[in-house]
Scaffold this active site. Structure first.
Site, PDB file in Angstrom:
ATOM      1  N   HIS A 159      15.682 -38.135  -7.604  1.00 47.73           N
ATOM      2  CA  HIS A 159      15.015 -38.572  -6.379  1.00 47.73           C
ATOM      3  C   HIS A 159      13.535 -38.166  -6.362  1.00 47.73           C
ATOM      4  O   HIS A 159      12.959 -38.020  -5.281  1.00 47.73           O
ATOM      5  CB  HIS A 159      15.748 -38.015  -5.152  1.00 47.73           C
ATOM      6  CG  HIS A 159      17.146 -38.510  -5.031  1.00 47.73           C
ATOM      7  ND1 HIS A 159      17.450 -39.834  -4.786  1.00 47.73           N
ATOM      8  CD2 HIS A 159      18.343 -37.872  -5.153  1.00 47.73           C
ATOM      9  CE1 HIS A 159      18.761 -39.983  -4.748  1.00 47.73           C
ATOM     10  NE2 HIS A 159      19.326 -38.807  -4.971  1.00 47.73           N
ATOM     11  N   CYS A 188       0.819  -1.205   0.000  1.00 48.54           N
ATOM     12  CA  CYS A 188       0.000   0.000   0.000  1.00 48.54           C
ATOM     13  C   CYS A 188       0.857   1.261   0.000  1.00 48.54           C
ATOM     14  O   CYS A 188       2.001   1.262   0.431  1.00 48.54           O
ATOM     15  CB  CYS A 188      -0.968   0.029   1.169  1.00 48.54           C
ATOM     16  SG  CYS A 188      -2.038  -1.402   1.282  1.00 48.54           S
ATOM     17  N   LYS A 239       5.644  -4.341  -3.672  1.00 48.01           N
ATOM     18  CA  LYS A 239       7.095  -4.208  -3.566  1.00 48.01           C
ATOM     19  C   LYS A 239       7.602  -4.364  -2.135  1.00 48.01           C
ATOM     20  O   LYS A 239       8.533  -5.105  -1.872  1.00 48.01           O
ATOM     21  CB  LYS A 239       7.513  -2.836  -4.117  1.00 48.01           C
ATOM     22  CG  LYS A 239       9.018  -2.591  -4.117  1.00 48.01           C
ATOM     23  CD  LYS A 239       9.728  -3.498  -5.089  1.00 48.01           C
ATOM     24  CE  LYS A 239      11.178  -3.138  -5.257  1.00 48.01           C
ATOM     25  NZ  LYS A 239      11.882  -4.111  -6.100  1.00 48.01           N
ATOM     26  N   ARG A 244       3.661  -0.173  -4.819  1.00 43.95           N
ATOM     27  CA  ARG A 244       3.426  -0.692  -3.471  1.00 43.95           C
ATOM     28  C   ARG A 244       2.047  -1.346  -3.336  1.00 43.95           C
ATOM     29  O   ARG A 244       1.756  -1.980  -2.322  1.00 43.95           O
ATOM     30  CB  ARG A 244       3.554   0.440  -2.447  1.00 43.95           C
ATOM     31  CG  ARG A 244       4.928   1.050  -2.372  1.00 43.95           C
ATOM     32  CD  ARG A 244       4.945   2.196  -1.388  1.00 43.95           C
ATOM     33  NE  ARG A 244       4.721   1.727  -0.033  1.00 43.95           N
ATOM     34  CZ  ARG A 244       5.679   1.467   0.843  1.00 43.95           C
ATOM     35  NH1 ARG A 244       6.949   1.599   0.488  1.00 43.95           N
ATOM     36  NH2 ARG A 244       5.402   1.061   2.059  1.00 43.95           N
ATOM     37  N   GLU A 284       7.167 -14.573 -10.848  1.00 42.62           N
ATOM     38  CA  GLU A 284       6.643 -13.272 -10.427  1.00 42.62           C
ATOM     39  C   GLU A 284       5.975 -12.513 -11.567  1.00 42.62           C
ATOM     40  O   GLU A 284       4.916 -11.907 -11.366  1.00 42.62           O
ATOM     41  CB  GLU A 284       7.771 -12.404  -9.868  1.00 42.62           C
ATOM     42  CG  GLU A 284       8.198 -12.755  -8.464  1.00 42.62           C
ATOM     43  CD  GLU A 284       9.314 -11.855  -7.985  1.00 42.62           C
ATOM     44  OE1 GLU A 284       9.198 -11.304  -6.893  1.00 42.62           O
ATOM     45  OE2 GLU A 284      10.334 -11.713  -8.713  1.00 42.62           O
ATOM     46  N   TRP A 322      -2.959  -2.550  -1.635  1.00 42.53           N
ATOM     47  CA  TRP A 322      -2.696  -3.972  -1.848  1.00 42.53           C
ATOM     48  C   TRP A 322      -3.583  -4.704  -0.862  1.00 42.53           C
ATOM     49  O   TRP A 322      -3.429  -4.560   0.355  1.00 42.53           O
ATOM     50  CB  TRP A 322      -1.225  -4.286  -1.601  1.00 42.53           C
ATOM     51  CG  TRP A 322      -0.835  -5.704  -1.900  1.00 42.53           C
ATOM     52  CD1 TRP A 322      -0.534  -6.237  -3.123  1.00 42.53           C
ATOM     53  CD2 TRP A 322      -0.694  -6.776  -0.960  1.00 42.53           C
ATOM     54  NE1 TRP A 322      -0.212  -7.571  -2.991  1.00 42.53           N
ATOM     55  CE2 TRP A 322      -0.306  -7.932  -1.689  1.00 42.53           C
ATOM     56  CE3 TRP A 322      -0.860  -6.886   0.418  1.00 42.53           C
ATOM     57  CZ2 TRP A 322      -0.084  -9.159  -1.082  1.00 42.53           C
ATOM     58  CZ3 TRP A 322      -0.640  -8.108   1.023  1.00 42.53           C
ATOM     59  CH2 TRP A 322      -0.254  -9.230   0.272  1.00 42.53           C
ATOM     60  N   ASN A 337      -1.893   2.152   6.180  1.00 45.96           N
ATOM     61  CA  ASN A 337      -1.101   0.989   5.785  1.00 45.96           C
ATOM     62  C   ASN A 337      -0.893   0.119   7.014  1.00 45.96           C
ATOM     63  O   ASN A 337      -0.714   0.640   8.112  1.00 45.96           O
ATOM     64  CB  ASN A 337       0.278   1.404   5.255  1.00 45.96           C
ATOM     65  CG  ASN A 337       0.209   2.048   3.898  1.00 45.96           C
ATOM     66  OD1 ASN A 337      -0.826   2.058   3.254  1.00 45.96           O
ATOM     67  ND2 ASN A 337       1.331   2.610   3.464  1.00 45.96           N
ATOM     68  N   GLY A 338      -0.879  -1.193   6.822  1.00 48.45           N
ATOM     69  CA  GLY A 338      -0.640  -2.099   7.925  1.00 48.45           C
ATOM     70  C   GLY A 338      -1.884  -2.900   8.269  1.00 48.45           C
ATOM     71  O   GLY A 338      -2.804  -3.038   7.450  1.00 48.45           O
ATOM     72  N   GLU A 341      16.630 -18.016  -7.735  1.00 47.59           N
ATOM     73  CA  GLU A 341      16.286 -16.624  -8.052  1.00 47.59           C
ATOM     74  C   GLU A 341      15.708 -16.502  -9.454  1.00 47.59           C
ATOM     75  O   GLU A 341      14.729 -15.781  -9.678  1.00 47.59           O
ATOM     76  CB  GLU A 341      17.524 -15.731  -7.888  1.00 47.59           C
ATOM     77  CG  GLU A 341      17.320 -14.281  -8.296  1.00 47.59           C
ATOM     78  CD  GLU A 341      16.225 -13.562  -7.527  1.00 47.59           C
ATOM     79  OE1 GLU A 341      15.833 -12.471  -7.985  1.00 47.59           O
ATOM     80  OE2 GLU A 341      15.757 -14.075  -6.490  1.00 47.59           O
ATOM     81  N   LYS A 380      11.912 -15.092 -10.390  1.00 49.27           N
ATOM     82  CA  LYS A 380      11.673 -13.985 -11.314  1.00 49.27           C
ATOM     83  C   LYS A 380      10.643 -14.367 -12.369  1.00 49.27           C
ATOM     84  O   LYS A 380       9.741 -13.598 -12.692  1.00 49.27           O
ATOM     85  CB  LYS A 380      12.986 -13.561 -12.002  1.00 49.27           C
ATOM     86  CG  LYS A 380      13.928 -12.790 -11.147  1.00 49.27           C
ATOM     87  CD  LYS A 380      13.494 -11.363 -10.941  1.00 49.27           C
ATOM     88  CE  LYS A 380      13.196 -10.941  -9.559  1.00 49.27           C
ATOM     89  NZ  LYS A 380      13.426 -11.618  -8.375  1.00 49.27           N
TER      90      LYS A 380
END
Length: 609
Positions: free
Chosen positions: A505, A2, A604, A27, A489, A74, A100-101, A482, A486
């Site tokens: 395995h 947010c 983000k 955000r 995402e 968000w 926010n939060g 990584e 990516k």
């Protein structure tokens, strides 16, 4: 998560709020809204979806006024919708709040307010704040907000305006970032400096428990609990405004991939001294303390965790100190064995990652010293840690991290060499060779970027695939993790990374005719072993792209395509090997027509657990 922006001054507020939200949309972009006071009357516009939807509403019915607050969301409590969008108001429409939060006790408060006849219009925890303020208001907004803070529990940053006192904006911070921008005859609030940098470079960073009373001419900061004045230093932001613009690039992610040679240089700048000694200005880690470290934990989330895996290998190899890398969201809940002989390294691009901040605090509670590697030197993690290494990557706007990751790797390499100097585990020539290799990395990354078209065709060929695999051994496995993240995402293609030797395995059952596999083969000592694993997937029909050092031409006998990277020290190969993986993710997403900088369901800066 947010984004908050607020303004009070003498200019029209709507364009300032919308522009500020555009800088914060990374955000959160499930919805957006603004509230404006015009002639002491509060008016609100909100819209589900991207900021463009709100802008369209405002074009039809603009808001006039010189004080207002805005928010880009968000979703946490309640799905994306106009009703769940911020700002929220009380039943009378006289109080408006952005938040926010998470308010942890919102259900208890909601039931209390409903018992008093309050009707809720959203599913959010934030709406409780607006109604509670109206219930508590006693003619003094500051006193009311202080009373509010005494009732709510959780992590939050809040911006409040009201018709009752139209000459002020009140802001509160508790475990969620908030800054105040100080202008001339105007002032701002924001959850990120990027929202205010075009208007002012002078900012105050609020600390936990701070309450700020802001008018056009004055900023007063106090402790919310006691009302006592809180002295906060005014900081000067030195970012170039162009750093938060795309410039010639179509997307921020592509821009940030191409900025990596510069960010690598900047993160090394001033830290490689005479005789190729590593120095950290202001880092008071004495040789005696380093020599007494019995164990290191590296704690982080997501991409930063993957950087930590490389950091673990570098520190263990060069210093022989045992290192454990842990996921921050799990660390504090598993009763970790941490003592005063333990160094905990926390890694976070934003410096506000809630899980990582909690791990930092738990480590200190258990007696450990904490070193932070972060891109924001004024962040909560940077302020709370005992030691800080800033990565100097500059603002990273795309949700998918690229340049922050490689800057974190550089920070780990420098730290490992720094520890070597304290412990005497490398001779001077070995250290000089390592430093020489570090200095060559920016030019080598430039060379990889010059050959971006080599991977673009492969990226476009996999856009219709449902599943893809990355494999590697040793540090190549860390890079595979990584690369896989990516791709997931921003392309939304299912992707998994496996330690190549583990395929037999169980995971080999997932490989079938035409399955794309990206194999990292940069470790010469593991070269033949990895080639054997490649042949295992090839035998099941996989289409394999190999990423390897220049000169390994015989790899053509085992793979279908090759992306060559410059030869480098095995320890530093992850920086070079990850760049083509970043480009593959970008070009795959581009071919699919996705919103690359703002992937679905992600934000983000993750400031909630």
């Amino acid at each position: 998560m947010c984004g908050i922006v607020g303004y009070i001054g003498n200019r029209e507020v709507q364009p300032i709020l919308v522009d500020g939200l555009s800088k914060l949309e990374y955000r959160g972009y499930d919805s957006a809204g603004i509230a404006v006071l015009e002639r002491e009357r509060l008016d609100v516009r909100k819209a589900e979806g991207r900021l463009a939807n709100l802008s369209e509403k405002l074009d039809k019915r603009p808001l006039k006024g010189t004080i207002g607050i805005g928010h880009t969301r968000w979703a946490t409590h309640g799905g994306p919708s106009d009703a769940n969008s911020h700002p929220h108001t009380d039943m009378s429409g006289k109080f408006s709040v952005v938040h926010n939060g998470i308010i942890e006790n919102y259900m208890e408060l909601k039931e209390e307010l409903m018992g008093k006849g309050v009707v809720f219009r959203s599913e959010t925890d934030t709406e409780v704040i607006a109604h509670l303020m109206a219930d508590l208001y006693d003619g003094d907004l500051v006193r009311t907000v202080r009373a509010l803070i005494g009732r709510i529990q959780g992590a939050f940053s809040i911006g409040v305006i009201t018709e009752h006192e139209p000459d002020k904006l009140v802001a509160v911070r508790q475990a969620s970032p908030l800054v105040i921008g100080a202008g001339q005859g105007e002032n701002f609030i924001a959850s990120d400096m990027a929202a205010v940098i075009e208007h002012t470079r002078d900012v105050y960073i609020l600390e936990d428990g701070d309450l700020a009373v802001i008018t056009a001419e004055e900023i007063t900061i106090m402790k919310a609990e006691t009302g006592a004045p809180a002295q906060r230093k005014k900081l000067r932001v030195h970012w170039d405004v162009e750093q938060v613009k795309k410039g010639q690039f179509e997307h921020f992610m592509l821009k940030e991939i191409h900025e990596q040679p510069l960010t690598l240089r900047n993160t090394m700048l001033g830290r490689l001294g005479r005789d190729d000694q590593v120095t950290f200005e202001g880092l008071e880690l004495t040789d005696k303390y380093v020599q007494g470290i019995e164990k290191i934990f590296i704690v982080a989330c997501g991409t930063a965790y993957h950087a930590g895996l490389v950091g673990k290998a570098a520190i263990e190899k060069l210093t022989r100190i045992p290192v454990e890398t842990d996921i921050a969201s799990e660390f504090r809940y598993r009763d970790p064995i941490v003592t005063d002989k333990t160094l905990v390294i926390v890694v976070s691009q934003s410096g506000e990652t809630a899980d990582t901040l909690a791990a930092l605090q738990e480590s200190q509670r258990r007696g450990a010293k904490v070193l932070a590697i972060t891109n924001v030197a004024t962040s909560s993690i940077a302020r709370d840690a005992d030691y800080v290494i800033p990565t100097v990557a500059g603002p990273e706007i795309a949700v998918a991290s690229t340049k922050a990751y490689t800057a974190q790797l550089i920070a780990f390499y420098l730290l490992a060499i720094y520890f070597c100097q304290a412990k005497g585990t490398l001779d001077d020539q070995e250290r000089r060779d390592l430093v020489r290799g570090l200095k060559e990395l920016p030019l080598q990354v430039e060379k990889v970027l010059e050959n971006a078209d080599e991977v673009r065709c492969f990226a476009e060929s996999i856009k219709d695939q449902k599943s893809l695999f990355f494999i590697g051994r040793g540090l190549d496995y860390a890079v595979a993790l990584e690369g896989s993240l990516k791709l997931k995402e921003i392309s939304y293609i299912h992707s998994e990374a496996y330690a190549a030797g583990e395929l037999k395995h169980g995971s080999l059952a997932l490989v079938e005719e035409g399955t794309p596999v990206i194999a990292l083969v940069t470790h010469q000592e593991l070269y033949e072993k990895t080639v054997s694993n490649i042949k295992e997937v090839k035998a099941r029909g996989a289409h394999v792209m190999g990423v390897t050092g220049e000169g390994n031409m015989d790899l053509f006998n085992a793979v279908d395509e090759i992306c060559f990277i410059p030869q480098a020290s095995q320890l530093f190969a992850p920086i070079l090997a990850v760049v083509p993986l970043q480009l593959i993710s970008y070009y795959t997403s581009l071919a699919l027509g996705n919103d690359i900088d703002k992937p679905r369901n992600l934000a983000k800066s993750v400031t909630v657990e």
